[in-house]
Scaffold this active site. Structure first.
Site, PDB file in Angstrom:
ATOM      1  N   LYS A 189     114.450  66.838   9.920  1.00 48.25           N
ATOM      2  CA  LYS A 189     113.278  66.175  10.511  1.00 48.25           C
ATOM      3  C   LYS A 189     112.966  64.805   9.906  1.00 48.25           C
ATOM      4  CE  LYS A 189     111.658  69.293  13.501  1.00 48.25           C
ATOM      5  NZ  LYS A 189     111.389  68.996  14.919  1.00 48.25           N
ATOM      6  N   SER A 222     120.195  73.675  10.655  1.00 47.96           N
ATOM      7  CA  SER A 222     119.165  72.642  10.756  1.00 47.96           C
ATOM      8  C   SER A 222     118.106  72.667   9.668  1.00 47.96           C
ATOM      9  CB  SER A 222     118.478  72.733  12.123  1.00 47.96           C
ATOM     10  OG  SER A 222     117.895  74.018  12.301  1.00 47.96           O
TER      11      SER A 222
END
Length: 427
Positions: free
Chosen positions: A65, A320
């Site tokens: 992110k 992720s």
């Protein structure tokens, strides 16, 4: 538009293409970690392919992110930076924004719901330092988003979306540039987790333009398949029901920016059940020594479980994120056992007389069956009492025998269906 909770847009900013993603690579140089690309023996042996993991769980904030948040904030003009930034987050996006604010010297506010684990709240505060303020509000992400929107309206701060902005998408797409450079060539198959679509939109856009022919697969949680619903409808739709367990990818509505990019790149979409994600999280931890959050395990859970690849193909899975609270492992194990068919719950009506429980243990349970839960309250004014019994079996094949013995037992026994509303109170 900044005060309205949206980010200022221009023709350049509205463009997400390979050039925009390559420009983001330069912006992120020296800020984001160039995370490792590692071959995974377990998944390679399972599939016969050469399976590699792109380890974004080792990124700053333990998630990709940072890439999108920094790429957006770094492009703001001086006036917008002085007005500050704001976002809503379930945890990972907030960490990326916090670190970006710390590096760029921008004041920021992160709104999180009360359900966000304290570990994530503390990490947001630690990464942002004096530049960031964490505000806990509401019970859901939507509550936090509404509060962040109101703050942007009142203060003129720029909202930094977690996925639905071209600059966020371009930043997140830099993962693809890195992995191709590290691999030395484009993979045959690229598997990407999907929530709101920022990561898959960015990655797929760059891959489709620079390396057409790569098979790109997006994997969603079964209880939050919002991208699949959007593609079917031809526009973003709001899911009426949401399973929030895979919190990093549990999004009710995908982005207006991300959906067209995903469709244009020809991304193949699939979903996996949350129980399978839990089993894969445990395999990553126990066999591979990797701590993945639920969303982080989406891509690898699909291999051999609906996603088939050819022997010898080069497959890259994006891991992720790794922000998993250790206190969740009890629930993760429970969900995995239920999914694997090894854990079952029953309501057993016992006569309130001596020896009833002993008969159940001796005549109904098999030698390898284990009672993991037994809740029973004796009622003095009743002839029978109901017990909630959890049973773990050693093999899925043992269930048929257990159910047959229960049918033959002189007791009233009701199996609790894992898909029933009542089951949610057990896990």
């Amino acid at each position: 538009m900044q005060g309205s909770g949206s980010v200022a847009r221009s023709t350049t900013r509205d463009t997400v293409d390979a050039a925009a993603i390559e420009a983001a690579i330069k912006r992120l140089d020296g800020v984001a970690v160039r995370t490792p690309l590692q071959r995974n023996l377990r998944l390679s042996e399972r599939t016969g392919a050469q399976v590699w993991l792109k380890r974004e769980d080792l990124q700053i904030g333990r998630s990709y992110k940072l890439r999108g948040a920094y790429n957006l904030i770094a492009q703001l003009d001086d006036a917008a930076k002085a007005a500050g930034v704001v976002c809503a987050s379930a945890g990972n996006h907030g960490q990326g924004l916090a670190y970006s604010c710390h590096i760029l010297g921008v004041q920021g506010k992160v709104y999180v719901p009360r359900t966000t684990p304290r570990q994530k709240r503390d990490r947001i505060a630690a990464l942002g330092g004096k530049q960031i303020k964490v505000i806990v509000t509401g019970d859901t992400y939507d509550d936090a988003a509404a509060a962040a929107h109101a703050e942007a309206e009142a203060s003129g701060a720029t909202t930094v979306p977690a996925f639905d902005d071209p600059r966020t998408v371009a930043g997140q797409g830099t993962v693809a540039v890195e992995l191709v450079e590290q691999l030395g060539h484009a993979p045959d198959v690229l598997v990407v987790p999907v929530g709101g679509g920022g990561l898959v939109a960015g990655v797929a856009t760059w891959i489709a333009e620079r390396h057409p022919g790569v098979r790109i697969v997006g994997v969603e949680p079964g209880g939050a398949a919002s991208m699949t619903a959007a593609v079917a409808a031809g526009q973003p739709v709001t899911l009426p029901h949401l399973d929030s367990f895979v919190d990093g990818a549990a999004v009710r509505r995908v982005g207006d920016v991300t959906l067209p990019l995903v469709r244009q790149a020809g991304v193949e979409l699939m979903s996996v059940p949350e129980g399978l994600v839990c089993s894969e999280m445990l395999a990553l931890y126990q066999t591979d020594g990797l701590i993945a959050e639920p969303a982080g395990a989406l891509s690898t859970s699909a291999l051999g479980n609906g996603l088939d690849v050819r022997p010898g193909e080069t497959v890259v899975c994006l891991l992720s994120g790794g922000n998993n609270d250790v206190s969740r492992y009890g629930e993760i194990l429970e969900r995995s056992l239920v999914y694997e068919g090894l854990k079952h719950y029953f309501l057993v009506t016992f006569p309130q007389e001596p020896g009833a429980l002993r008969t159940f243990l001796d005549e109904t349970l098999g030698p390898d069956d284990d009672i993991t839960l037994f809740e029973y309250v004796k009622r003095n004014n009743r002839e029978t009492g109901v017990a909630l019994v959890g049973i773990e079996i050693s093999s899925r094949d043992d269930l048929e025998g257990l159910l047959a013995r229960m049918d033959a037992a002189p007791l009233e026994i009701e199996r609790i269906n894992p898909n029933s509303p009542e089951f949610r109170y057990l896990i």
